[in-house]
Design a protein around this motif. Structure first.
Motif, PDB file in Angstrom:
ATOM      1  N   GLY A 167      29.913  43.131  22.383  1.00 47.55           N
ATOM      2  CA  GLY A 167      30.876  43.879  21.593  1.00 47.55           C
ATOM      3  C   GLY A 167      32.269  43.916  22.181  1.00 47.55           C
ATOM      4  O   GLY A 167      33.172  44.548  21.617  1.00 47.55           O
ATOM      5  N   GLY A 168      32.479  43.251  23.315  1.00 44.39           N
ATOM      6  CA  GLY A 168      33.781  43.281  23.975  1.00 44.39           C
ATOM      7  C   GLY A 168      34.623  42.058  23.676  1.00 44.39           C
ATOM      8  O   GLY A 168      34.140  41.066  23.118  1.00 44.39           O
ATOM      9  N   GLU A 169      35.879  42.132  24.069  1.00 44.02           N
ATOM     10  CA  GLU A 169      36.803  41.007  23.877  1.00 44.02           C
ATOM     11  C   GLU A 169      37.417  40.564  25.204  1.00 44.02           C
ATOM     12  O   GLU A 169      38.265  39.679  25.241  1.00 44.02           O
ATOM     13  CB  GLU A 169      37.911  41.402  22.889  1.00 44.02           C
ATOM     14  N   ARG A 170      37.000  41.230  26.283  1.00 48.75           N
ATOM     15  CA  ARG A 170      37.468  40.863  27.625  1.00 48.75           C
ATOM     16  C   ARG A 170      36.256  40.680  28.524  1.00 48.75           C
ATOM     17  O   ARG A 170      35.261  41.403  28.399  1.00 48.75           O
ATOM     18  CB  ARG A 170      38.369  41.969  28.207  1.00 48.75           C
ATOM     19  N   THR A 171      36.349  39.719  29.441  1.00 45.51           N
ATOM     20  CA  THR A 171      35.251  39.534  30.392  1.00 45.51           C
ATOM     21  C   THR A 171      35.208  40.701  31.373  1.00 45.51           C
ATOM     22  O   THR A 171      36.154  41.498  31.471  1.00 45.51           O
ATOM     23  CB  THR A 171      35.409  38.231  31.194  1.00 45.51           C
ATOM     24  N   SER A 172      34.112  40.768  32.107  1.00 46.51           N
ATOM     25  CA  SER A 172      33.967  41.804  33.132  1.00 46.51           C
ATOM     26  C   SER A 172      35.107  41.749  34.148  1.00 46.51           C
ATOM     27  O   SER A 172      35.535  42.771  34.675  1.00 46.51           O
ATOM     28  CB  SER A 172      32.617  41.623  33.839  1.00 46.51           C
ATOM     29  N   ALA A 173      35.616  40.537  34.406  1.00 42.85           N
ATOM     30  CA  ALA A 173      36.711  40.367  35.368  1.00 42.85           C
ATOM     31  C   ALA A 173      38.069  40.724  34.792  1.00 42.85           C
ATOM     32  O   ALA A 173      39.073  40.716  35.503  1.00 42.85           O
ATOM     33  CB  ALA A 173      36.736  38.925  35.879  1.00 42.85           C
ATOM     34  N   GLN A 174      38.128  41.029  33.497  1.00 37.77           N
ATOM     35  CA  GLN A 174      39.391  41.455  32.881  1.00 37.77           C
ATOM     36  C   GLN A 174      39.440  42.972  32.686  1.00 37.77           C
ATOM     37  O   GLN A 174      40.456  43.490  32.221  1.00 37.77           O
ATOM     38  CB  GLN A 174      39.572  40.747  31.539  1.00 37.77           C
ATOM     39  N   LEU A 175      38.358  43.657  33.028  1.00 34.27           N
ATOM     40  CA  LEU A 175      38.310  45.112  32.884  1.00 34.27           C
ATOM     41  C   LEU A 175      38.902  45.785  34.111  1.00 34.27           C
ATOM     42  O   LEU A 175      38.816  45.264  35.231  1.00 34.27           O
ATOM     43  CB  LEU A 175      36.864  45.582  32.707  1.00 34.27           C
ATOM     44  N   GLU A 176      39.484  46.960  33.911  1.00 38.60           N
ATOM     45  CA  GLU A 176      39.923  47.777  35.038  1.00 38.60           C
ATOM     46  C   GLU A 176      38.674  48.364  35.720  1.00 38.60           C
ATOM     47  O   GLU A 176      37.641  48.553  35.063  1.00 38.60           O
ATOM     48  CB  GLU A 176      40.842  48.901  34.564  1.00 38.60           C
TER      49      GLU A 176
END
Length: 207
Positions: A172-181
């Motif tokens: 359901g996301g649009e950013r990878t885990s490495a793009q999350l804060e």
């Protein structure tokens, strides 16, 4: 005086993650330290068939050697198209322990011909907490598990995190885990979900 808790890891990001979980829970009186801040002791090889087995062995080793409450995590990536592998072999998938770039490159190569709708995966974390006992090698033990579903991207994206984070797209996301804060990741991640289950026990330890 703060009570020390040992995290059986030399990974600064794992230490920071537990510190953030403790802070977010409003727990005071605990000081989180890693293996680099504890006296050296023999560490049992991680030969367990499951994340839970490996986490518990590491936590028992730490508690027994240091007489401190010890938290240990064993985590990895389970890819549907690879029948749940790399699994417990995640950190050494390409042959050398901890070579994130090589592990990720090998994984992407293995999935090169897999269509997007069959690239499902889950990050899995087993966290063990062991309280040393006065009259036995270990006292209380608890092992919890957290899972984070998603899929594998076709190329790495993002600079945060570590391991397979750059190629893991949360469901359901649009950013990878490495793009999350970091705080975003804590609320969603496999390790964050597992550590959150330890909060009641950590609160009791803190007194």
């Amino acid at each position: 005086m703060n009570r020390k808790i040992l995290v059986a890891s030399r990974n600064a990001k794992k230490l920071a993650e537990l510190r953030r979980v403790i802070e977010a829970a409003g727990i005071t009186g605990l000081e989180v330290i890693g293996l680099d801040e504890a006296p050296e002791f023999p560490e049992t090889p991680e030969t367990g068939a499951t994340f839970e087995e490996n986490a518990l062995v590491k936590a028992r080793d730490g508690a027994r050697a240091t007489k401190l409450v010890c938290v240990a995590d064993d985590s990895g990536l389970a890819v549907d198209a690879l029948n749940g592998m790399p699994g417990v072999l995640s950190a050494r998938w390409a042959g050398r322990h901890g070579d994130d770039a090589a592990n990720t490159e090998l994984l992407l190569g293995q999935l090169a011909d897999v269509p997007d709708d069959r690239r499902g995966a889950a990050f899995v974390s087993a966290c063990a907490l062991v309280v040393p006992g006065n009259f036995s090698p270990v006292g209380d033990e608890v092992v919890v598990r957290g899972e984070w579903r998603g899929s594998i991207t076709r190329k790495p994206l993002g600079d945060n995190g570590f391991g397979y984070d750059p190629v893991f797209m949360p469901e359901g996301g649009e950013r990878t885990s490495a793009q999350l804060e970091p705080t975003e990741k804590d609320a969603l991640s496999h390790r964050g979900r597992a550590l959150a289950q330890l909060v009641p026990m950590l609160r009791r330890i803190a007194g």
